[in-house]
Design a protein around this motif. Sequence first.
Motif, PDB file in Angstrom:
ATOM      1  N   SER A  51       0.131   8.668   2.766  1.00  0.00           N
ATOM      2  CA  SER A  51       0.103   7.204   2.856  1.00  0.00           C
ATOM      3  C   SER A  51       1.156   6.671   3.827  1.00  0.00           C
ATOM      4  N   LYS A  52       2.155   7.513   4.126  1.00  0.00           N
ATOM      5  CA  LYS A  52       3.299   7.110   4.952  1.00  0.00           C
ATOM      6  C   LYS A  52       2.933   6.324   6.214  1.00  0.00           C
ATOM      7  N   ASN A  53       1.961   6.834   6.961  1.00  0.00           N
ATOM      8  CA  ASN A  53       1.628   6.193   8.243  1.00  0.00           C
ATOM      9  C   ASN A  53       0.661   5.034   8.086  1.00  0.00           C
ATOM     10  N   ARG A  54       0.296   4.721   6.863  1.00  0.00           N
ATOM     11  CA  ARG A  54      -0.740   3.694   6.660  1.00  0.00           C
ATOM     12  C   ARG A  54      -0.198   2.476   5.922  1.00  0.00           C
ATOM     13  N   LEU A  55       1.133   2.391   5.763  1.00  0.00           N
ATOM     14  CA  LEU A  55       1.713   1.304   4.968  1.00  0.00           C
ATOM     15  C   LEU A  55       1.733  -0.018   5.720  1.00  0.00           C
ATOM     16  N   LYS A  56       1.453  -1.102   4.983  1.00  0.00           N
ATOM     17  CA  LYS A  56       1.573  -2.467   5.533  1.00  0.00           C
ATOM     18  C   LYS A  56       2.314  -3.321   4.532  1.00  0.00           C
ATOM     19  N   ARG A  57       2.950  -4.383   4.979  1.00  0.00           N
ATOM     20  CA  ARG A  57       3.624  -5.306   4.064  1.00  0.00           C
ATOM     21  C   ARG A  57       2.637  -5.765   2.982  1.00  0.00           C
ATOM     22  N   SER A  58       3.062  -5.641   1.708  1.00  0.00           N
ATOM     23  CA  SER A  58       2.159  -5.953   0.589  1.00  0.00           C
ATOM     24  C   SER A  58       1.806  -7.428   0.521  1.00  0.00           C
ATOM     25  N   LYS A  59       0.603  -7.679   0.018  1.00  0.00           N
ATOM     26  CA  LYS A  59       0.167  -9.058  -0.233  1.00  0.00           C
ATOM     27  C   LYS A  59       0.014  -9.246  -1.735  1.00  0.00           C
ATOM     28  N   LEU A  60      -0.093 -10.487  -2.147  1.00  0.00           N
ATOM     29  CA  LEU A  60      -0.397 -10.759  -3.546  1.00  0.00           C
ATOM     30  C   LEU A  60      -1.895 -10.584  -3.754  1.00  0.00           C
ATOM     31  N   ALA A  61      -2.325 -10.660  -5.021  1.00  0.00           N
ATOM     32  CA  ALA A  61      -3.748 -10.504  -5.323  1.00  0.00           C
ATOM     33  C   ALA A  61      -4.582 -11.538  -4.557  1.00  0.00           C
ATOM     34  N   ASN A  62      -3.983 -12.693  -4.225  1.00  0.00           N
ATOM     35  CA  ASN A  62      -4.723 -13.723  -3.484  1.00  0.00           C
ATOM     36  C   ASN A  62      -4.590 -13.561  -1.970  1.00  0.00           C
ATOM     37  N   GLN A  63      -4.087 -12.392  -1.535  1.00  0.00           N
ATOM     38  CA  GLN A  63      -3.976 -12.028  -0.113  1.00  0.00           C
ATOM     39  C   GLN A  63      -2.831 -12.711   0.625  1.00  0.00           C
ATOM     40  N   GLU A  64      -1.954 -13.414  -0.109  1.00  0.00           N
ATOM     41  CA  GLU A  64      -0.816 -14.041   0.572  1.00  0.00           C
ATOM     42  C   GLU A  64       0.361 -13.080   0.641  1.00  0.00           C
ATOM     43  N   VAL A  65       1.084 -13.104   1.767  1.00  0.00           N
ATOM     44  CA  VAL A  65       2.358 -12.392   1.847  1.00  0.00           C
ATOM     45  C   VAL A  65       3.393 -13.298   1.199  1.00  0.00           C
ATOM     46  N   SER A  66       4.226 -12.744   0.298  1.00  0.00           N
ATOM     47  CA  SER A  66       5.106 -13.592  -0.480  1.00  0.00           C
ATOM     48  C   SER A  66       6.374 -12.856  -0.869  1.00  0.00           C
ATOM     49  N   ALA A  67       7.434 -13.640  -1.155  1.00  0.00           N
ATOM     50  CA  ALA A  67       8.700 -13.048  -1.577  1.00  0.00           C
ATOM     51  C   ALA A  67       8.592 -12.441  -2.970  1.00  0.00           C
ATOM     52  N   ILE A  68       7.503 -12.727  -3.676  1.00  0.00           N
ATOM     53  CA  ILE A  68       7.319 -12.151  -5.012  1.00  0.00           C
ATOM     54  C   ILE A  68       7.181 -10.636  -4.907  1.00  0.00           C
ATOM     55  N   ARG A  69       6.594 -10.206  -3.785  1.00  0.00           N
ATOM     56  CA  ARG A  69       6.280  -8.793  -3.629  1.00  0.00           C
ATOM     57  C   ARG A  69       6.742  -8.360  -2.251  1.00  0.00           C
ATOM     58  N   THR A  70       7.842  -7.589  -2.193  1.00  0.00           N
ATOM     59  CA  THR A  70       8.437  -7.311  -0.885  1.00  0.00           C
ATOM     60  C   THR A  70       8.195  -5.875  -0.422  1.00  0.00           C
ATOM     61  N   SER A  71       7.415  -5.117  -1.191  1.00  0.00           N
ATOM     62  CA  SER A  71       7.160  -3.718  -0.847  1.00  0.00           C
ATOM     63  C   SER A  71       6.164  -3.603   0.307  1.00  0.00           C
ATOM     64  N   SER A  72       5.921  -2.342   0.739  1.00  0.00           N
ATOM     65  CA  SER A  72       4.821  -2.057   1.665  1.00  0.00           C
ATOM     66  C   SER A  72       3.813  -1.200   0.928  1.00  0.00           C
ATOM     67  N   GLY A  73       2.539  -1.330   1.317  1.00  0.00           N
ATOM     68  CA  GLY A  73       1.540  -0.564   0.573  1.00  0.00           C
ATOM     69  C   GLY A  73       0.294  -0.264   1.359  1.00  0.00           C
ATOM     70  N   MET A  74      -0.601   0.488   0.743  1.00  0.00           N
ATOM     71  CA  MET A  74      -1.906   0.807   1.316  1.00  0.00           C
ATOM     72  C   MET A  74      -2.853   1.192   0.192  1.00  0.00           C
ATOM     73  N   PHE A  75      -4.152   1.060   0.444  1.00  0.00           N
ATOM     74  CA  PHE A  75      -5.176   1.530  -0.491  1.00  0.00           C
ATOM     75  C   PHE A  75      -5.861   2.749   0.100  1.00  0.00           C
ATOM     76  N   PHE A  76      -6.046   3.788  -0.700  1.00  0.00           N
ATOM     77  CA  PHE A  76      -6.909   4.885  -0.275  1.00  0.00           C
ATOM     78  C   PHE A  76      -8.351   4.423  -0.388  1.00  0.00           C
ATOM     79  N   GLU A  77      -9.211   4.943   0.506  1.00  0.00           N
ATOM     80  CA  GLU A  77     -10.644   4.708   0.358  1.00  0.00           C
ATOM     81  C   GLU A  77     -11.091   5.447  -0.901  1.00  0.00           C
ATOM     82  N   GLU A  78     -12.104   4.904  -1.574  1.00  0.00           N
ATOM     83  CA  GLU A  78     -12.624   5.574  -2.768  1.00  0.00           C
ATOM     84  C   GLU A  78     -13.066   6.973  -2.393  1.00  0.00           C
TER      85      GLU A  78
END
Length: 211
Positions: A51-78
């Motif tokens: 996942s290392k090379n696929r990380l992006k700044r996390s969004k909230l469930a409503n797709q907003e970038v916010s100070a509530i969630r400051t991590s980076s993340g990615m989803f694997f394809e099913e």
Amino acid sequence: MLTEVSILPVQPSYSINGHQIFAEVLNEAPLIVKFQNVLSEDECNALIERSKNRLKRSKLANQEVSAIRTSSGMFFEENESPLIAQIEQRISALMHLPLKNAEGLQVLHYEIGQQFKPHFDYFKEDNPKSENNRISTLVIYLNDVEEGGETTFPNLNLAVKPEKGSAVYFEYFYQNPHLNELTLHSGEPVKRGEKWIATQWMRRKAIRVGF
Ligand SMILES: O=C(O)CCC(=O)C(=O)O
Ligand SMILES: [Fe+2]
């Protein structure tokens, strides 16, 4: 008072395709369980590596970038690789819900100071996604965090320390909304080291196509 039935049958351990997972109940209603040995060390390392090379700044469930969630993340394809397929099948068996109800497995990375402030995993009624809402969560810790990074449930006075391969499970599918509201939780700021997790969210009904 009517006792509400949990999705997960409470047992001291679960054997899934020969893989033994141990359980400790942290809270009965809402059910919160700490699991040991959900993933092996090699599986944790592989998830981080892939996942290392696929990380992006996390969004909230409503797709907003916010100070509530400051991590980076990615989803694997099913089902995207044999490794992901094997892990998804184990998680689905452990969470006692069909794989077709599973969102893509998400990996999150937190650096020092990064956090996920108190939130609910389910969607609010005004969100169209609440029609097929999330009902349970498994947060798997992919590394040991030197200091900080606990998953806390502020209304239950619970803190779960990240330990490589272990996980915290909780569900919010109760008739009584108060029980669901008690699943408010946060990822505390990392103080030393870094934190990697894989999160599986489950929906009430199928969300994957082709099953
Ligand atoms: O980082 C944590 O410990 C919690 C993560 C979390 O709440 C989530 O992924 O929904
Ligand atoms: Fe969450």
